[in-house]
Design a protein around this motif. Structure first.
Motif, short mmCIF file in Angstrom:
data_model
loop_
_atom_site.label_atom_id
_atom_site.label_comp_id
_atom_site.label_asym_id
_atom_site.label_seq_id
_atom_site.Cartn_x
_atom_site.Cartn_y
_atom_site.Cartn_z
N ALA A 153 80.21 59.45 -20.50
CA ALA A 153 81.35 59.01 -21.28
C ALA A 153 81.88 57.69 -20.74
O ALA A 153 81.35 57.13 -19.77
CB ALA A 153 82.44 60.08 -21.27
N SER A 154 82.94 57.18 -21.36
CA SER A 154 83.60 55.97 -20.88
C SER A 154 85.08 56.09 -21.18
O SER A 154 85.51 57.03 -21.88
CB SER A 154 83.02 54.73 -21.55
N SER A 155 85.85 55.15 -20.70
CA SER A 155 87.29 55.17 -20.97
C SER A 155 87.58 54.93 -22.45
O SER A 155 88.69 55.17 -22.92
CB SER A 155 88.00 54.11 -20.14
N HIS A 156 86.56 54.49 -23.20
CA HIS A 156 86.73 54.21 -24.63
C HIS A 156 86.50 55.43 -25.50
O HIS A 156 86.94 55.45 -26.66
CB HIS A 156 85.77 53.10 -25.06
N CYS A 157 85.79 56.45 -24.98
CA CYS A 157 85.50 57.64 -25.79
C CYS A 157 84.93 58.74 -24.90
O CYS A 157 84.03 58.49 -24.10
CB CYS A 157 84.50 57.32 -26.90
N VAL A 158 85.48 59.94 -25.05
CA VAL A 158 84.99 61.09 -24.28
C VAL A 158 84.57 62.23 -25.20
O VAL A 158 84.46 63.38 -24.78
CB VAL A 158 86.05 61.58 -23.27
N ALA A 159 84.31 61.91 -26.47
CA ALA A 159 83.90 62.93 -27.43
C ALA A 159 82.47 63.37 -27.16
O ALA A 159 81.68 62.65 -26.54
CB ALA A 159 84.01 62.39 -28.85
N VAL A 160 82.11 64.56 -27.63
CA VAL A 160 80.75 65.07 -27.49
C VAL A 160 80.06 65.15 -28.85
O VAL A 160 80.70 65.27 -29.89
CB VAL A 160 80.71 66.47 -26.82
N HIS A 161 78.74 65.08 -28.81
CA HIS A 161 77.96 65.25 -30.04
C HIS A 161 77.87 66.74 -30.36
O HIS A 161 77.63 67.56 -29.48
CB HIS A 161 76.56 64.66 -29.85
N PRO A 162 78.03 67.11 -31.64
CA PRO A 162 78.13 68.54 -31.97
C PRO A 162 76.81 69.25 -32.26
O PRO A 162 76.80 70.48 -32.38
CB PRO A 162 79.00 68.52 -33.23
N SER A 163 75.70 68.53 -32.38
CA SER A 163 74.47 69.16 -32.85
C SER A 163 73.84 70.08 -31.82
O SER A 163 73.70 69.73 -30.65
CB SER A 163 73.45 68.09 -33.24
N ASP A 164 73.43 71.28 -32.25
CA ASP A 164 72.59 72.16 -31.45
C ASP A 164 71.13 71.79 -31.61
O ASP A 164 70.37 71.72 -30.65
CB ASP A 164 72.80 73.62 -31.86
N MET A 165 70.73 71.55 -32.85
CA MET A 165 69.34 71.23 -33.15
C MET A 165 68.85 70.04 -32.35
O MET A 165 67.74 70.04 -31.80
CB MET A 165 69.20 70.94 -34.65
N ALA A 166 69.69 69.00 -32.26
CA ALA A 166 69.27 67.77 -31.58
C ALA A 166 69.03 67.98 -30.09
O ALA A 166 68.24 67.25 -29.48
CB ALA A 166 70.31 66.68 -31.80
#
Length: 330
Positions: A153-166
């Protein structure tokens, strides 16, 4: 919801031409993510180009023994395919863990790869979000981040990707194929998603206007002994707070080959290369599995309220690998 136009594409060149003619148009697969974001005002396309009728709905063997999965294959069909279940079981398990049956019947492989984060700040247009409005800030860093990233992550974004398949596709070195007006192209899944850095609004390396046409799984005998395990806050349909896709080739108690990828801990599926290096050539036992997890998680930079994910992922890695080793010994 903003008023929008709708057109159905019947072939790939036609789909590309429709998107090229309207800079604010978007491709529509199953719509299970895009339409929700349109309702929330996060996505505001002028036109939807429906690609469900394109001839991209088949799963076929490749000449070298892999599998080619068309972009409009539904998640339900992917999870049920005998070749996927037999040769890449972790992929089938990941898809089945990813959503309700109704959603799997609609969602497509291409759309799954392009789904957006479920971070509450991103989906709420009254809040700041660098991913939605570049330069507006990331309130999750100081705010609600219990389910957010601990890696990359970075100070600009700490969101996670939601895909299980990927996550499973990343473990098996999948390659994404796409088409543009200038011709076809390919991207390894590990390079498909861009690092967060200072530009979290730039999520993939796809060229502008590109249409995903399929995903290729190279032959991987190790994938036959593989598992996907997902931890979530409730047993019913929910997004992961941590997940692992793993495969092992164990002979005489020694790991000859390992594949490992993490989900829900980064802005993209996280291929655990450091852990794989520890595993390869080492005894397939709990001590090695813990050391492998520690090697990968040494790079973790948790926030105050998501440090639990480090312990969760360590335990999850050990549990999944232990189960695979026990199965290999039978």
């Amino acid at each position: 919801m903003k008023e929008f136009g709708y057109q159905r594409a019947l072939d790939v060149p036609g789909a590309l031409a429709l998107l090229d003619a309207d800079a604010d148009a978007r491709f529509l697969g199953g719509g299970t993510n895009l339409v929700d974001l349109m309702k929330a005002g996060v996505e505001r396309p002028s036109r939807l180009v429906d690609v469900r009728e394109l001839p991209l709905d088949r799963i076929e063997p490749t000449a070298d023994g892999g599998l080619r999965i068309g972009a409009t294959v539904t998640n339900s069909d992917l999870a049920a395919h005998p070749g996927v279940r037999r040769r890449y079981p972790a992929l089938a398990q990941a898809v089945l863990a990813g959503a309700s049956g109704q959603l799997r019947n609609m969602a497509t492989v291409g759309g799954n790869l392009l789904q957006r984060t479920r971070c509450g700040y991103f989906t709420d247009v009254t809040k700041a979000c660098n991913k939605r409005v570049p330069g507006s800030g990331c309130p999750a860093v100081e705010g609600e981040h219990r389910n957010h990233a601990i890696l990359g992550a970075s100070s600009h974004c700490v969101a996670v990707h939601p895909s299980d398949m990927a996550v499973a596709l990343a473990a098996f070195d999948a390659v994404v194929s796409y088409e543009t007006a200038g011709g076809p192209g390919e991207l390894p899944l590990t390079e498909f998603y861009l690092p967060v850095g200072g530009t979290p609004h730039l999520e993939t390396a796809l060229p502008q206007g590109a249409l995903i046409t399929g995903v290729t799984l190279p032959p991987a005998p190790v994938a036959a002994l593989s598992r996907y395990r997902k931890v979530r806050e409730r047993a019913s349909y929910a997004f992961a707070i941590g997940s692992v896709a793993a495969a092992l080739d164990v002979r005489d108690g020694v790991t000859r080959e390992a594949r490992l990828a993490f989900g829900a801990v980064a802005s993209k599926p996280w291929r655990a290369r450091a852990a794989e290096r520890v595993l390869t050539g080492a005894p397939a036992d709990a001590g090695t599995f813990a050391a492998a997890a520690d090697a990968e998680l040494a790079a973790a930079e948790p926030l105050p309220h998501n440090a639990y994910k480090v312990t969760l992922m360590r335990n999850l890695v050990v549990a999944v690998l232990t189960g695979l080793a026990e199965e290999a010994a039978r």
